[in-house]
Design an enzyme around this catalytic site. Structure first.
Site, PDB file in Angstrom:
ATOM      1  N   GLU A 199       0.821  -1.355   0.144  1.00  0.00           N
ATOM      2  CA  GLU A 199       0.006  -0.120  -0.138  1.00  0.00           C
ATOM      3  C   GLU A 199       0.909   1.198  -0.005  1.00  0.00           C
ATOM      4  OE1 GLU A 199      -3.089  -0.426   3.288  1.00  0.00           O
ATOM      5  OE2 GLU A 199      -4.259  -1.182   1.879  1.00  0.00           O
ATOM      6  N   GLU A 273      -6.673  -7.598  -0.959  1.00  0.00           N
ATOM      7  CA  GLU A 273      -6.875  -7.864   0.371  1.00  0.00           C
ATOM      8  C   GLU A 273      -8.478  -7.598   0.478  1.00  0.00           C
ATOM      9  OE1 GLU A 273      -4.913  -5.798   3.384  1.00  0.00           O
ATOM     10  OE2 GLU A 273      -3.143  -6.150   2.333  1.00  0.00           O
TER      11      GLU A 273
HETATM   12  C1  GLA Z   1      -4.209  -2.847   4.606  1.00  0.00           C
HETATM   13  C2  GLA Z   1      -2.927  -3.470   5.096  1.00  0.00           C
HETATM   14  C3  GLA Z   1      -2.885  -4.937   5.768  1.00  0.00           C
HETATM   15  C4  GLA Z   1      -3.988  -4.527   6.993  1.00  0.00           C
HETATM   16  C5  GLA Z   1      -5.253  -4.250   6.542  1.00  0.00           C
HETATM   17  C6  GLA Z   1      -6.219  -3.970   7.547  1.00  0.00           C
HETATM   18  O1  GLA Z   1      -4.815  -3.286   3.702  1.00  0.00           O
HETATM   19  O2  GLA Z   1      -2.289  -3.765   3.725  1.00  0.00           O
HETATM   20  O3  GLA Z   1      -1.573  -5.325   6.167  1.00  0.00           O
HETATM   21  O4  GLA Z   1      -3.166  -3.840   7.785  1.00  0.00           O
HETATM   22  O5  GLA Z   1      -5.141  -3.014   5.837  1.00  0.00           O
HETATM   23  O6  GLA Z   1      -6.065  -5.228   8.275  1.00  0.00           O
END
Ligand code: GLA
Length: 624
Positions: A199, A273
């Site tokens: 991210e 995700e």
């Molecule tokens: C983001 C991050 C993950 C985690 C999620 C929330 O997507 O990439 O590592 O922190 O948020 O659980």
């Protein structure tokens, strides 16, 4: 004789032909299964059209996240078999740099951290792998997986090409990639894709950084498909040329999908995700994301022909001091459990989400799914009777390197752990005062300090309470601040500010306190084990807080998983045979600590607990 020979030869040809056919069938099927040999591999995961292909055949990623560092090693196989039986075909895992390199240049990839063994196990079970090596992983993990020793450098700029960061990434990747590169698809291993950072579009502090990480992977031998992962906002600034962009969300976000399509047309769409649940914070509500809602979203994603990864399929536990924190509005720490309301619970139990998901995914397989592994037994043990007590003050003599300095030093800059500073736990700061008055933290306490005068408890200093009254008294008195690091922030732009302990002056009547003695209480297993040799007192009616408490858990028969309940306890940590189970805190929402059976011995087990709540007057009997 002749006839015999001829018939014999005939049989032999027949046998060879049969072997050939069997061999071909094995070759054909194995080329589409993880963990086979090199010569069967011709073309890895490809994202050159609107569908992924593997070996040139259409392939849909049905992924699930499960982190080896959050699952006791003895349970890895159970969790992966359950993943396979749910109809998933791909395991995704992060790699936590801070565990693998606890001190600069000291690497560990053994036991619980044997990443290669975990990846091989995935292959054995029949799962492909998407590896997410960071170096930053977020993941509700202390400092997003970055080692705290990086913060010894006052000018550190994490997640940038600042040389102090980039060089450290380089030496970590030298060790890590050497181990995982041979486990890539084209080399016969299960890794079909590798994620570049995590991210970064939401951080985006240095435009040279992502190309640097990409190059760091490529130059060390990563050859499989690369991808980036971003949320809707981050996607605006995220991504890299020649690297597949993927998206993260929980509620179905059609706009986000359209946006992804617009910025990356004619490429496969992967929800890297899909948040199947959510994490919890101390003092907050427990998060639940309804199973029916989860299934509705997964159904829709699959209907649209997209690939998916469930984050988390199985969350596990933030053992030790490893849970992270949220930065805003003021830092709030995450709980020990990483149950995440995921399809497999923290202890690996099937949940309604699991059953619904399995039912749904079974429709995406032409063959029957493997049978579900039998549920793992748990056991309720007799309550642990706490009978021994050791005040924290009596343990200070065991600390090898109390350090003196005119001004307080933050944890990371203490001269301990071979020049790597203190990473986790508590630091005790002591000085002398000659008057009472107003003690003000100037918001320099990270994160929570218990304040004592002549070892008599005065109160707490934290983000909310920054001032305390110190009563007048005669002569010189000791003033002690037991500062707890509750977990470093793992997400957001404030990563560089995650130093812990006292990060600046504490003032008494506006005058900075000076001449501190500092004790590093990082509560490593060696320290906890050393406590065993101390003179424990039998538990008095009103024990001294903060302190250590000890009891025995007797296991007859095969050790099984259990949960530890701490009724009447305030706040602290529990160790089982020296191993840190994690933090407990009566404010919840977490009420119990997961106690893995494989960490128990048959017979007597030592349960050591700290309680730093001071106000605590409960009946200290942990129940299991
Ligand atoms: C983001 C991050 C993950 C985690 C999620 C929330 O997507 O990439 O590592 O922190 O948020 O659980």
């Amino acid at each position: 004789m002749v006839i015999f020979r001829l018939r014999h030869a005939h049989k032999r040809h027949y046998a060879i032909l049969c072997l050939g056919i069997v061999g071909f069938i094995i070759y054909y099927y194995s080329s589409m299964q993880p963990g086979v040999r090199k010569q069967t591999r011709r073309e890895g995961l490809s994202a050159n059209s609107s569908q992924f292909t593997l070996e040139g055949e259409a392939f849909r990623i049905l992924g699930g996240s499960a982190h080896y560092f959050r699952i006791p090693r003895a349970h890895w196989k159970d969790r992966l078999l359950k993943m396979k039986a749910c109809g998933l075909n791909t395991l995704t895992t992060y790699v936590p740099w801070n565990l693998h390199e606890p001190e600069r240049g000291l690497f560990t990839f053994q036991d619980q951290l044997d990443l290669e063994a975990y990846l091989r196990l995935a292959a054995e079970v029949g799962l492909w792998v998407i590896l997410r090596p960071g170096p930053y992983i977020c993941s509700e993990w202390d400092l997003g997986g970055l080692p705290s020793w990086l913060l010894r450098d006052r000018n550190m700029k994490l997640r940038t090409t600042y040389p102090g960061f980039a060089d450290a990434v380089g030496s970590f990747f030298d060790k890590l990639i050497r181990r995982v590169a041979p486990l890539q698809y084209m080399k016969g291993g299960p890794i079909i894709a590798v994620q570049v950072e995590n991210e970064y579009g939401s951080y985006a502090k240095d435009e040279k950084y992502m190309p640097f990480i990409k190059e760091a992977l490529l130059s060390r031998g990563i050859t499989e498909l690369l991808l980036t992962s971003d949320n809707r906002e981050g996607l605006k600034h995220g991504g890299l040329n020649g690297v597949l962009k993927t998206i993260n969300f929980q509620k179905l976000n059609l706009q986000a999908i359209q946006y992804l399509d617009a910025v990356q047309p004619r490429r496969p769409k992967l929800v890297m995700e899909y948040w199947a649940g959510w994490f919890d914070l101390w003092g907050d509500l427990h998060h639940i994301f309804a199973a029916e809602d989860m299934i509705a979203v997964v159904t829709e994603i699959l209907k649209q022909g997209m690939s998916i990864n469930l984050y988390m399929f199985h969350g596990g536990t933030n053992f030790g001091f490893m849970s992270g924190a949220l930065a805003t509005p003021s830092p709030r720490a995450m709980v020990t459990s990483y149950d995440y309301d995921a399809p497999l619970s923290e202890a690996g139990d099937y949940t309604p989400k699991y059953h619904l998901l399995r039912d749904l995914l079974s429709r995406y397989h032409s063959e029957n799914l493997p049978a579900k592994p039998a549920p793992y037994w748990r056991k309720a043990y007799d309550a642990v009777v706490v009978y021994q007590h050791l005040p924290l003050w009596d343990t200070l003599k065991l600390i090898e390197e109390p350090f003196k300095s005119a001004s307080p030093l933050n944890m990371e800059n203490l001269p301990v752990n071979n020049g790597n500073g203190q990473s986790y736990g508590y630091t005790l700061y002591e000085t002398m005062v000659t008057s009472g008055g107003t003690l003000n933290s100037r918001n320099n306490v990270r994160d929570r300090a218990l304040v004592f005068v002549d070892r008599v408890y005065m109160g707490v200093l934290d983000y909310k309470t920054q001032e305390l009254a110190v009563p007048d008294g005669k002569g010189e008195r000791s003033l002690s601040l037991l500062v707890e690091n509750c977990g470093r922030v793992n997400y957001g732009k404030a990563l560089d500010e995650q130093r812990k302990g006292l990060v600046g002056d504490i003032v008494l009547n506006n005058t900075p306190l000076k001449d501190f003695t500092m004790y590093c209480l990082d509560m490593k297993p060696s320290f906890i084990n050393r406590l065993a040799g101390e003179r424990w007192k039998s538990l008095p009616h009103t024990p001294t807080f903060p302190g250590f408490f000890q009891g025995q858990l007797v296991v007859d028969g095969y050790p099984r998983d259990s949960f530890l309940k701490l009724p009447g306890w305030g706040k602290g940590v529990v160790f089982i045979n020296g191993q840190n189970l994690g933090r407990h805190w009566s404010i919840g929402p977490q009420q119990t600590l997961y106690l893995p059976g494989p960490w128990l011995n048959k017979g007597v087990n030592q349960v050591t607990s700290t309680d730093h709540s001071v106000e605590n007057q409960g009946d200290l009997t942990p129940e299991v």
